[in-house]
Scaffold this motif. Structure first.
Motif, PDB file in Angstrom:
ATOM      1  N   LEU A 110       7.693  -2.732  -5.603  1.00  0.00           N
ATOM      2  CA  LEU A 110       7.958  -1.636  -4.602  1.00  0.00           C
ATOM      3  C   LEU A 110       7.544  -0.315  -4.974  1.00  0.00           C
ATOM      4  O   LEU A 110       7.951   0.091  -6.207  1.00  0.00           O
ATOM      5  CB  LEU A 110       9.686  -1.665  -4.555  1.00  0.00           C
ATOM      6  N   SER A 113       6.880   6.585  -3.047  1.00  0.00           N
ATOM      7  CA  SER A 113       6.201   8.031  -3.197  1.00  0.00           C
ATOM      8  C   SER A 113       6.866   9.087  -2.543  1.00  0.00           C
ATOM      9  O   SER A 113       7.343   8.880  -1.528  1.00  0.00           O
ATOM     10  CB  SER A 113       4.714   7.766  -2.700  1.00  0.00           C
ATOM     11  N   ARG A 153       7.526   7.724   1.034  1.00  0.00           N
ATOM     12  CA  ARG A 153       6.519   6.599   1.389  1.00  0.00           C
ATOM     13  C   ARG A 153       7.203   5.200   0.702  1.00  0.00           C
ATOM     14  O   ARG A 153       7.111   5.640  -0.496  1.00  0.00           O
ATOM     15  CB  ARG A 153       5.360   6.882   1.341  1.00  0.00           C
ATOM     16  N   ILE A 154       7.328   4.286   1.208  1.00  0.00           N
ATOM     17  CA  ILE A 154       7.660   3.070   0.502  1.00  0.00           C
ATOM     18  C   ILE A 154       6.567   2.059   0.845  1.00  0.00           C
ATOM     19  O   ILE A 154       5.984   1.850   2.031  1.00  0.00           O
ATOM     20  CB  ILE A 154       9.195   2.248   1.239  1.00  0.00           C
ATOM     21  N   ARG A 155       6.364   1.395  -0.232  1.00  0.00           N
ATOM     22  CA  ARG A 155       5.172   0.281  -0.084  1.00  0.00           C
ATOM     23  C   ARG A 155       5.815  -0.971  -0.858  1.00  0.00           C
ATOM     24  O   ARG A 155       6.038  -0.947  -1.858  1.00  0.00           O
ATOM     25  CB  ARG A 155       3.805   0.675  -0.930  1.00  0.00           C
ATOM     26  N   ASP A 158       2.525  -5.947   1.565  1.00  0.00           N
ATOM     27  CA  ASP A 158       1.646  -5.635   2.540  1.00  0.00           C
ATOM     28  C   ASP A 158       2.318  -4.468   3.633  1.00  0.00           C
ATOM     29  O   ASP A 158       1.948  -3.902   4.434  1.00  0.00           O
ATOM     30  CB  ASP A 158       1.256  -6.827   3.278  1.00  0.00           C
ATOM     31  N   VAL A 159       3.665  -4.370   3.471  1.00  0.00           N
ATOM     32  CA  VAL A 159       4.347  -3.596   4.469  1.00  0.00           C
ATOM     33  C   VAL A 159       4.659  -2.105   3.863  1.00  0.00           C
ATOM     34  O   VAL A 159       4.914  -1.798   2.680  1.00  0.00           O
ATOM     35  CB  VAL A 159       5.875  -3.971   4.349  1.00  0.00           C
ATOM     36  N   SER A 160       4.235  -1.180   4.658  1.00  0.00           N
ATOM     37  CA  SER A 160       4.210   0.363   4.306  1.00  0.00           C
ATOM     38  C   SER A 160       5.293   0.856   5.256  1.00  0.00           C
ATOM     39  O   SER A 160       4.849   0.683   6.457  1.00  0.00           O
ATOM     40  CB  SER A 160       3.034   0.912   4.174  1.00  0.00           C
ATOM     41  N   ASP A 162       6.378   4.831   6.147  1.00  0.00           N
ATOM     42  CA  ASP A 162       6.005   6.281   5.803  1.00  0.00           C
ATOM     43  C   ASP A 162       6.958   7.211   6.450  1.00  0.00           C
ATOM     44  O   ASP A 162       6.767   7.386   7.794  1.00  0.00           O
ATOM     45  CB  ASP A 162       4.504   6.544   6.448  1.00  0.00           C
TER      46      ASP A 162
END
Length: 179
Positions: A110, A113, A153-155, A158-160, A162
């Motif tokens: 996880l 940002s 921003r979370i990643r 493959d899920v982002s 923003d």
């Protein structure tokens, strides 16, 4: 891509041996420590990856620098990379090893940002909410990127997601350009 595939094979082999010895975390940590130490000086990295430098000389330097200071398996991994002229895959090998390490703990990466470092409680609350929402344990990496201006921003794989000011401004710009 070829380096990624090759690095994955090496990482899997090292991970399997580390798992057998019960030292998954130690081997990963030692490999990262060795690479971090090499990166402190560009000349050392150039020496390590240079194909024109004699392998025996590189192995002697590695033995002098790390013998007795890191786990034997980690040291032999570095020596094997030199023997096989695969030194350049070490950063990708470390990334692949970390993926295997996280998976063995049942965690997923996880990346959070933000423009400024988040207060600890705010980050913990965010991670707890995501863990509850997705039913997963996360290995959290926090990144500070001032260009995001604000928000988070979370990643997750493959899920982002923003929620940054920069992301909203980009979205607004795309909307205005399509009109």
């Amino acid at each position: 891509m070829a380096n990624e595939t090759l690095a994955r094979r090496y990482a899997q082999a090292v991970f399997d041996l580390a798992k057998e010895s019960g030292k998954i975390a130690e081997i990963g940590s030692d490999l990262r420590t060795a690479w971090d130490a090499m990166q402190e000086d560009d000349g050392v990295v150039r020496f390590f990856v240079a194909p024109v430098i004699d392998r025996n000389e590189k192995q002697k330097v590695l033995l002098d620098a790390f013998n007795g200071k890191i786990e034997e398996l980690a040291l032999h991994t570095l020596l094997l990379l030199v023997r096989k002229r695969r030194e350049r895959i070490l950063p990708e090998l470390l990334r692949q090893y970390a993926v295997l390490e996280r998976a063995s703990r049942g965690e997923e990466p996880l990346i959070v940002s933000s423009a400024h470092k988040l207060p600890r409680k705010e980050l913990d609350d965010l991670v707890a909410a995501l863990s509850k929402m997705y039913g997963k344990k996360f290995d959290v990496e926090e990144r500070v990127d001032p260009s995001l201006l604000g928000g988070v921003r979370i990643r997750m794989g493959d899920v982002s997601i923003d929620g940054t000011v920069a992301g909203k401004l980009n979205e607004l710009m795309r909307t205005l350009q399509t009109r």
